[in-house]
Design a protein around this motif. Structure first.
Motif, mmCIF file in Angstrom:
data_model
loop_
_atom_site.group_PDB
_atom_site.id
_atom_site.type_symbol
_atom_site.label_atom_id
_atom_site.label_comp_id
_atom_site.label_asym_id
_atom_site.label_seq_id
_atom_site.Cartn_x
_atom_site.Cartn_y
_atom_site.Cartn_z
ATOM 1 N N MET A 1 0.855 -1.195 0.000
ATOM 2 C CA MET A 1 0.000 0.000 0.000
ATOM 3 C C MET A 1 0.887 1.241 0.000
ATOM 4 S SD MET A 1 -3.046 1.029 2.653
ATOM 5 C CE MET A 1 -1.964 1.022 4.058
ATOM 6 N N ALA A 2 0.577 2.184 -0.862
ATOM 7 C CA ALA A 2 1.383 3.392 -0.986
ATOM 8 C C ALA A 2 1.255 4.257 0.254
ATOM 9 C CB ALA A 2 0.946 4.176 -2.237
ATOM 10 N N GLU A 3 2.351 4.905 0.566
ATOM 11 C CA GLU A 3 2.337 5.799 1.719
ATOM 12 C C GLU A 3 1.694 7.121 1.336
ATOM 13 O OE1 GLU A 3 6.246 6.252 3.160
ATOM 14 O OE2 GLU A 3 6.342 4.276 4.085
ATOM 15 N N GLY A 4 0.856 7.641 2.223
ATOM 16 C CA GLY A 4 0.226 8.917 1.986
ATOM 17 C C GLY A 4 1.013 10.045 2.601
ATOM 18 N N PRO A 5 0.578 11.302 2.366
ATOM 19 C CA PRO A 5 1.278 12.462 2.917
ATOM 20 C C PRO A 5 1.390 12.427 4.436
ATOM 21 C CG PRO A 5 -0.309 13.110 1.239
ATOM 22 C CD PRO A 5 -0.547 11.671 1.499
ATOM 23 N N ALA A 6 0.346 11.954 5.109
ATOM 24 C CA ALA A 6 0.372 11.912 6.569
ATOM 25 C C ALA A 6 1.434 10.945 7.064
ATOM 26 C CB ALA A 6 -1.002 11.508 7.113
ATOM 27 N N SER A 11 6.887 9.941 9.307
ATOM 28 C CA SER A 11 8.215 9.339 9.164
ATOM 29 C C SER A 11 9.317 10.395 9.274
ATOM 30 C CB SER A 11 8.318 8.622 7.816
ATOM 31 O OG SER A 11 7.419 7.542 7.748
ATOM 32 N N GLU A 12 9.071 11.549 8.674
ATOM 33 C CA GLU A 12 10.041 12.635 8.759
ATOM 34 C C GLU A 12 10.183 13.136 10.186
ATOM 35 O OE1 GLU A 12 8.633 15.547 6.037
ATOM 36 O OE2 GLU A 12 9.094 14.356 4.237
ATOM 37 N N ALA A 13 9.065 13.239 10.896
ATOM 38 C CA ALA A 13 9.096 13.701 12.280
ATOM 39 C C ALA A 13 9.846 12.705 13.166
ATOM 40 C CB ALA A 13 7.676 13.900 12.801
ATOM 41 N N ILE A 14 9.648 11.421 12.930
ATOM 42 C CA ILE A 14 10.355 10.386 13.691
ATOM 43 C C ILE A 14 11.858 10.481 13.411
ATOM 44 C CG2 ILE A 14 10.732 7.897 13.905
ATOM 45 C CD1 ILE A 14 7.712 7.546 13.385
ATOM 46 N N SER A 15 12.222 10.664 12.156
ATOM 47 C CA SER A 15 13.631 10.768 11.786
ATOM 48 C C SER A 15 14.294 11.955 12.465
ATOM 49 C CB SER A 15 13.775 10.891 10.266
ATOM 50 O OG SER A 15 13.307 9.712 9.623
ATOM 51 N N VAL A 45 10.646 -0.210 14.754
ATOM 52 C CA VAL A 45 9.266 -0.373 15.214
ATOM 53 C C VAL A 45 8.452 0.877 14.910
ATOM 54 C CG1 VAL A 45 7.795 -0.704 17.241
ATOM 55 C CG2 VAL A 45 9.910 -2.021 17.016
ATOM 56 N N ALA A 46 9.043 2.051 15.154
ATOM 57 C CA ALA A 46 8.324 3.306 14.930
ATOM 58 C C ALA A 46 7.966 3.498 13.465
ATOM 59 C CB ALA A 46 9.164 4.477 15.433
ATOM 60 N N MET A 47 8.884 3.127 12.569
ATOM 61 C CA MET A 47 8.622 3.295 11.143
ATOM 62 C C MET A 47 7.591 2.284 10.642
ATOM 63 S SD MET A 47 10.273 5.901 10.080
ATOM 64 C CE MET A 47 11.756 6.912 10.292
ATOM 65 N N GLN A 48 7.623 1.081 11.202
ATOM 66 C CA GLN A 48 6.680 0.054 10.779
ATOM 67 C C GLN A 48 5.294 0.249 11.388
ATOM 68 O OE1 GLN A 48 8.547 -3.665 11.799
ATOM 69 N NE2 GLN A 48 10.264 -3.375 10.387
ATOM 70 N N GLN A 49 5.276 0.801 12.603
ATOM 71 C CA GLN A 49 4.001 1.024 13.289
ATOM 72 C C GLN A 49 3.933 2.457 13.808
ATOM 73 O OE1 GLN A 49 2.702 -2.336 15.899
ATOM 74 N NE2 GLN A 49 4.762 -3.156 15.513
#
Length: 265
Positions: A1-6, A11-15, A45-49
């Protein structure tokens, strides 16, 4: 499933939060290698969930909370300091603190969380976090005095840093504004610790000065920078501790104790 803007935004905020988590993990474990291993697990884990992080309004708070949730089933993060470390010889160190005291101290004075946020991260009551912070601060007063070399080219800042070091109970053996002076003072005084700015007078580099010093003596280093995330990439051997300007006395005391505890001589 493609990643959406949200999802991309999360992901950017986690990074963006990971360099600070890396700094905290190294401090709380007493090991760059061990701390980075925990951070890699948390990041995966954060990126996957990402929903596990999205449960909190602040992404950094969510990442740190997840970090502690992940390590709880496997026991404490901390490990005993080496008897060959500087602090082992001085018989006093940050790792002499109870784990909870140490965690609350680092979350608040190093990472800038409120006591209430630190309590949320650790899954304890705010009152318990407040008591642990008070106890940690009392313990910091007991850390044995060491010789500190300050490498800083701005006179006012250098004097302020020196005052904080002295008020923390340590001896300032010299203040250097250039690479050459820093190396000469280090050879003359054999400091237990170096506290270095990154940019020095005349285009000199604090990092280069430290590299020269380390050729003759093995000494823990605390780097001071306005951009700590640039030194916390996990891709190279890095400082024992990185703090940001401006910093309060509690943070410097904690940094000194931690740096002395994690670097063997």
């Amino acid at each position: 499933m493609a990643e959406g803007p949200a999802t991309n935004k999360m992901s950017e905020a986690i990074s963006r939060a990971l360099p600070f988590l890396r700094r905290y993990a190294r401090a709380v474990t007493g090991s760059q290698k061990r701390g980075d291993e925990w951070v890699r697990l948390c990041a995966e884990v954060a990126m996957q969930q990402p929903d596990l992080v999205a449960q909190t309004e602040d992404t950094k708070l969510g990442v740190f909370t997840l970090f502690h949730r992940l390590q709880q089933p496997f026991g404490g993060l901390e490990q005993a300091g080496s008897e060959n470390s500087v602090s082992g010889r001085l018989k006093e160190s940050l790792t002499d603190m109870a784990p909870l005291q140490r965690q609350v101290l680092l979350l608040t004075v190093l990472e800038g969380f409120t006591v209430a946020d630190a309590a949320k991260i650790l899954g304890i009551e705010t009152e318990a976090a407040e008591r642990s912070l008070d106890e940690a601060r009392r313990e910091l007063q007991r850390v044995a005095a060491v010789r500190v070399l300050v490498i800083e080219d701005e006179a006012v800042i250098a004097l302020d840093v020196a005052d904080i070091v002295r008020n923390a109970g340590h001896q300032v053996v010299g203040i250097a504004a250039t690479e050459k002076t820093a190396v000469e003072l280090a050879k003359q005084h054999s400091p237990h610790l170096v506290l270095a700015d990154i940019q020095l007078r005349g285009g000199d580099s604090g990092i280069a000065a430290v590299n020269q010093i380390m050729r003759s003596i093995n000494v823990p280093v605390i780097f001071v920078t306005g951009y700590p995330e640039r030194l916390l990439t996990g891709k190279q051997v890095e400082p024992a501790f990185v703090i940001s300007k401006p910093f309060d006395p509690d943070l410097l005391r904690a940094a000194i104790a931690q740096a002395l505890d994690t670097v063997a001589i």
